[in-house]
Scaffold this motif. Structure first.
Motif, PDB file in Angstrom:
ATOM      1  N   LYS A 175      -0.155   5.415  15.641  1.00  0.00           N
ATOM      2  CA  LYS A 175       1.243   5.565  15.275  1.00  0.00           C
ATOM      3  C   LYS A 175       1.902   6.558  16.218  1.00  0.00           C
ATOM      4  CE  LYS A 175       4.307   6.613  11.395  1.00  0.00           C
ATOM      5  NZ  LYS A 175       4.385   7.027   9.956  1.00  0.00           N
ATOM      6  N   LEU A 176       2.930   6.118  16.915  1.00  0.00           N
ATOM      7  CA  LEU A 176       3.605   6.946  17.909  1.00  0.00           C
ATOM      8  C   LEU A 176       4.995   7.320  17.422  1.00  0.00           C
ATOM      9  CD1 LEU A 176       2.658   4.931  21.121  1.00  0.00           C
ATOM     10  CD2 LEU A 176       1.454   6.878  20.134  1.00  0.00           C
ATOM     11  N   LEU A 177       5.449   8.493  17.830  1.00  0.00           N
ATOM     12  CA  LEU A 177       6.807   8.913  17.512  1.00  0.00           C
ATOM     13  C   LEU A 177       7.802   8.040  18.259  1.00  0.00           C
ATOM     14  CD1 LEU A 177       6.321  12.783  17.803  1.00  0.00           C
ATOM     15  CD2 LEU A 177       6.326  11.419  15.714  1.00  0.00           C
ATOM     16  N   ASP A 178       8.965   7.795  17.634  1.00  0.00           N
ATOM     17  CA  ASP A 178      10.003   7.004  18.303  1.00  0.00           C
ATOM     18  C   ASP A 178      10.516   7.709  19.551  1.00  0.00           C
ATOM     19  OD1 ASP A 178       9.806   5.040  16.359  1.00  0.00           O
ATOM     20  OD2 ASP A 178      11.334   5.950  15.092  1.00  0.00           O
TER      21      ASP A 178
ATOM     22  N   ARG B  70      -8.216  13.596   0.096  1.00  0.00           N
ATOM     23  CA  ARG B  70      -6.949  12.868   0.173  1.00  0.00           C
ATOM     24  C   ARG B  70      -6.175  13.155   1.455  1.00  0.00           C
ATOM     25  NH1 ARG B  70      -4.801  12.945  -6.177  1.00  0.00           N
ATOM     26  NH2 ARG B  70      -6.743  12.119  -7.049  1.00  0.00           N
ATOM     27  N   HIS B  71      -6.923  13.283   2.532  1.00  0.00           N
ATOM     28  CA  HIS B  71      -6.347  13.414   3.864  1.00  0.00           C
ATOM     29  C   HIS B  71      -6.769  12.203   4.701  1.00  0.00           C
ATOM     30  CE1 HIS B  71      -5.065  17.488   3.117  1.00  0.00           C
ATOM     31  NE2 HIS B  71      -6.296  17.889   2.870  1.00  0.00           N
ATOM     32  N   PRO B  72      -6.021  11.877   5.750  1.00  0.00           N
ATOM     33  CA  PRO B  72      -6.507  10.839   6.667  1.00  0.00           C
ATOM     34  C   PRO B  72      -7.785  11.295   7.358  1.00  0.00           C
ATOM     35  CG  PRO B  72      -4.164  11.339   7.030  1.00  0.00           C
ATOM     36  CD  PRO B  72      -4.706  12.404   6.125  1.00  0.00           C
ATOM     37  N   ALA B  73      -8.548  10.344   7.847  1.00  0.00           N
ATOM     38  CA  ALA B  73      -9.739  10.704   8.612  1.00  0.00           C
ATOM     39  C   ALA B  73      -9.364  11.535   9.821  1.00  0.00           C
ATOM     40  CB  ALA B  73     -10.490   9.441   9.048  1.00  0.00           C
ATOM     41  N   ASP B  74      -8.199  11.245  10.415  1.00  0.00           N
ATOM     42  CA  ASP B  74      -7.699  12.015  11.554  1.00  0.00           C
ATOM     43  C   ASP B  74      -6.182  12.098  11.426  1.00  0.00           C
ATOM     44  OD1 ASP B  74      -7.026  13.138  14.002  1.00  0.00           O
ATOM     45  OD2 ASP B  74      -8.473  11.951  15.139  1.00  0.00           O
ATOM     46  N   ALA B  75      -5.673  13.284  11.132  1.00  0.00           N
ATOM     47  CA  ALA B  75      -4.238  13.476  10.900  1.00  0.00           C
ATOM     48  C   ALA B  75      -3.526  14.058  12.110  1.00  0.00           C
ATOM     49  CB  ALA B  75      -4.029  14.390   9.688  1.00  0.00           C
ATOM     50  N   ARG B  76      -4.170  14.035  13.272  1.00  0.00           N
ATOM     51  CA  ARG B  76      -3.560  14.652  14.453  1.00  0.00           C
ATOM     52  C   ARG B  76      -2.484  13.762  15.072  1.00  0.00           C
ATOM     53  NH1 ARG B  76      -9.054  15.975  17.594  1.00  0.00           N
ATOM     54  NH2 ARG B  76      -9.492  13.910  16.719  1.00  0.00           N
ATOM     55  N   SER B  77      -1.580  14.409  15.811  1.00  0.00           N
ATOM     56  CA  SER B  77      -0.532  13.716  16.558  1.00  0.00           C
ATOM     57  C   SER B  77      -0.537  14.250  17.978  1.00  0.00           C
ATOM     58  CB  SER B  77       0.835  13.953  15.899  1.00  0.00           C
ATOM     59  OG  SER B  77       1.865  13.418  16.696  1.00  0.00           O
ATOM     60  N   TYR B  78      -0.193  13.400  18.922  1.00  0.00           N
ATOM     61  CA  TYR B  78      -0.276  13.801  20.323  1.00  0.00           C
ATOM     62  C   TYR B  78       1.059  13.731  21.061  1.00  0.00           C
ATOM     63  CZ  TYR B  78      -5.217  13.474  19.306  1.00  0.00           C
ATOM     64  OH  TYR B  78      -6.457  13.665  18.742  1.00  0.00           O
ATOM     65  N   GLY B  79       2.162  13.575  20.308  1.00  0.00           N
ATOM     66  CA  GLY B  79       3.469  13.555  20.952  1.00  0.00           C
ATOM     67  C   GLY B  79       3.784  14.853  21.668  1.00  0.00           C
TER      68      GLY B  79
ATOM     69  N   GLU C 149      -0.201   8.584  26.036  1.00  0.00           N
ATOM     70  CA  GLU C 149       0.725   7.990  26.997  1.00  0.00           C
ATOM     71  C   GLU C 149       2.170   7.988  26.508  1.00  0.00           C
ATOM     72  OE1 GLU C 149      -1.784   4.996  29.815  1.00  0.00           O
ATOM     73  OE2 GLU C 149      -1.093   4.167  27.902  1.00  0.00           O
ATOM     74  N   GLY C 150       2.397   8.093  25.200  1.00  0.00           N
ATOM     75  CA  GLY C 150       3.750   8.167  24.673  1.00  0.00           C
ATOM     76  C   GLY C 150       4.292   6.813  24.253  1.00  0.00           C
ATOM     77  N   PRO C 151       5.409   6.797  23.503  1.00  0.00           N
ATOM     78  CA  PRO C 151       5.939   5.540  22.952  1.00  0.00           C
ATOM     79  C   PRO C 151       6.331   4.530  24.014  1.00  0.00           C
ATOM     80  CG  PRO C 151       7.502   7.349  22.676  1.00  0.00           C
ATOM     81  CD  PRO C 151       6.219   7.960  23.114  1.00  0.00           C
TER      82      PRO C 151
ATOM     83  N   ARG D  74       0.902   7.746  32.278  1.00  0.00           N
ATOM     84  CA  ARG D  74      -0.120   6.711  32.423  1.00  0.00           C
ATOM     85  C   ARG D  74      -1.477   7.359  32.624  1.00  0.00           C
ATOM     86  NH1 ARG D  74      -2.019   3.546  37.027  1.00  0.00           N
ATOM     87  NH2 ARG D  74      -3.157   1.744  36.222  1.00  0.00           N
ATOM     88  N   VAL D  75      -2.425   6.998  31.764  1.00  0.00           N
ATOM     89  CA  VAL D  75      -3.806   7.437  31.923  1.00  0.00           C
ATOM     90  C   VAL D  75      -4.503   6.439  32.845  1.00  0.00           C
ATOM     91  CG1 VAL D  75      -5.988   7.927  30.765  1.00  0.00           C
ATOM     92  CG2 VAL D  75      -3.825   8.510  29.647  1.00  0.00           C
TER      93      VAL D  75
END
Length: 400
Positions: free
Chosen positions: A129-132, A313-322, A350-352, A357-358
């Motif tokens: 899930k990426l930020l808009d 009751r947390h996601p397995a991985d709740a991190r964000s990379y934006g 890589e972003g939305p 580019r990786v």
């Protein structure tokens, strides 16, 4: 071979151990606690030395782990660790659908080419899930840090518009600079610019000019910094804060070892393209330190790392990379070599709109698997096994 309970005094093995401890490791001094290299007669040491570039988990059996239980002459009376959690038939996956890895200068890690624009590009099967839109970030201060290994890096502190945390960029290489830091600010003096790190070259007693274009006074007469042009993208590590693994010497994870190894690779003399460690303040895969400690207790009760988060009751991985994407753009990076075992992180970084580019993924192989010291524990084996089996992490064992 003497038994674990026999005395080590006068034992040739203890003499060999001392010589090995003094001579065999080539890791820099900032590794803490210092790791112990494997012995010649450890159960898996021979296979590691014969072909360490092709080592996989299939060569690490419960019997071999038990045979390597001895750690030093000071703890010969300790019981051996529990059998390995890793099945003798278990082999970690490697990046699919990629071409022959690129080999850089001697001592540099090998990268496997990846391309997130195609299904077979080796970038994971998940759709993160990426930020808009990317967050707004600003580097507010930069300082030179001489390290205990003898190299230098620049620590950049960032603020942003999505949380109240101070995230960091650890930069190796003088050619990598922050756009937001270098931008002139209304009403500031040359001393203001130097104090917040917006200067070229090096600071020295009596210096009066920042040397930056657009500064409030003339830069004539200032020393000119000659910076070699990079020949390719830098090595980048996106690292999430881990107090337990980095500060409290935890053997439940390999986060501290990964941070140290990333810094070592980026400070090598052959790392001419520099390196960046984006240090994000998202403890416990984003759930925070308190919840992470609760998850540890659940793990002691029999859950793995993924199950423990879900039970809380947390996601397995709740991190964000934006934030990482925005920070890399501020540092002028459009292409990077990503140091990670998580292929799903490639698309996330890589972003939305693929702002970055990786081009290659570089594997982060545990040091103990390569016969270069490191550590083993029942907890870290279960941790790595869960990341590979349930979270899709991949390893290219010839990567370093």
């Amino acid at each position: 071979m003497p038994s674990p309970n026999s005395s080590s005094a006068g034992n040739p093995r203890s003499v060999l151990d001392r010589q090995t401890q003094e001579n065999a490791t080539d890791l820099p001094s900032f590794y803490s606690p210092r790791s112990r290299p494997l012995r010649e007669d450890d159960g898996i040491a021979t296979s590691l030395r014969l072909d360490r570039d092709e080592l996989c988990l299939s060569s690490i059996t419960p019997q071999s782990i038990s045979n390597s239980a001895l750690t030093s002459t000071d703890d010969v009376n300790l019981p051996p660790p529990p059998p390995s959690l890793l099945s003798p038939a278990f082999t970690p996956p490697v990046t699919p659908g990629t071409t022959t890895p690129t080999l850089l200068a001697e001592g540099q890690p090998r990268g496997v080419p990846v391309d997130s624009s195609i299904p077979s590009g080796g970038c994971g099967i998940k759709r993160p899930k990426l930020l808009d839109t990317l967050p707004e970030v600003q580097c507010i201060v930069r300082a030179r840090i001489p390290t205990v290994s003898g190299t230098e890096m620049f620590l950049h502190l960032y603020t942003n518009n999505v949380d109240n945390k101070e995230h960091l960029a650890i930069v190796f290489g003088p050619h990598i600079r922050s756009k937001s830091l270098d931008a002139p600010r209304d009403g500031e003096t040359e001393m203001d610019r130097m104090v917040r790190g917006a200067y070229t070259g090096r600071l020295y007693p009596g210096r009066t000019k920042s040397g930056m274009v657009g500064a409030s006074s003339s830069t004539a007469g200032d020393p000119v910094e000659e910076i070699p042009a990079p020949s390719g993208p830098p090595l980048v590590r996106i690292h999430s804060e881990c107090y337990t693994g980095e500060t409290a010497w935890s053997a439940r994870c390999d986060c501290g070892e990964q941070l140290d190894e990333a810094a070592r690779l980026m400070s090598l003399p052959t790392a001419v393209n520099g390196g960046i460690i984006i240090y994000l303040r998202q403890e416990g895969r984003g759930i925070g330190l308190g919840e992470k400690l609760k998850a540890y207790n659940l793990q002691d009760l029999g859950s793995d790392t993924v199950e423990a988060n879900l039970l809380l009751r947390h996601p397995a991985d709740a991190r964000s990379y934006g934030l990482a994407t925005a920070m890399l753009l501020d540092l002028g990076q459009k292409e990077i070599r990503l140091l990670t075992n998580n292929p799903d992180k490639i698309r996330a970084v890589e972003g939305p709109n693929r702002e970055i580019r990786v081009t290659e993924r570089v594997a982060m192989v545990p040091l103990s698997w390569k016969g270069k010291g490191g550590f083993r524990s029942r907890e870290v084996e279960g941790y790595l096994k869960t990341k590979i089996e349930k979270m899709g992490h991949m390893l290219d064992m010839g990567g370093l």
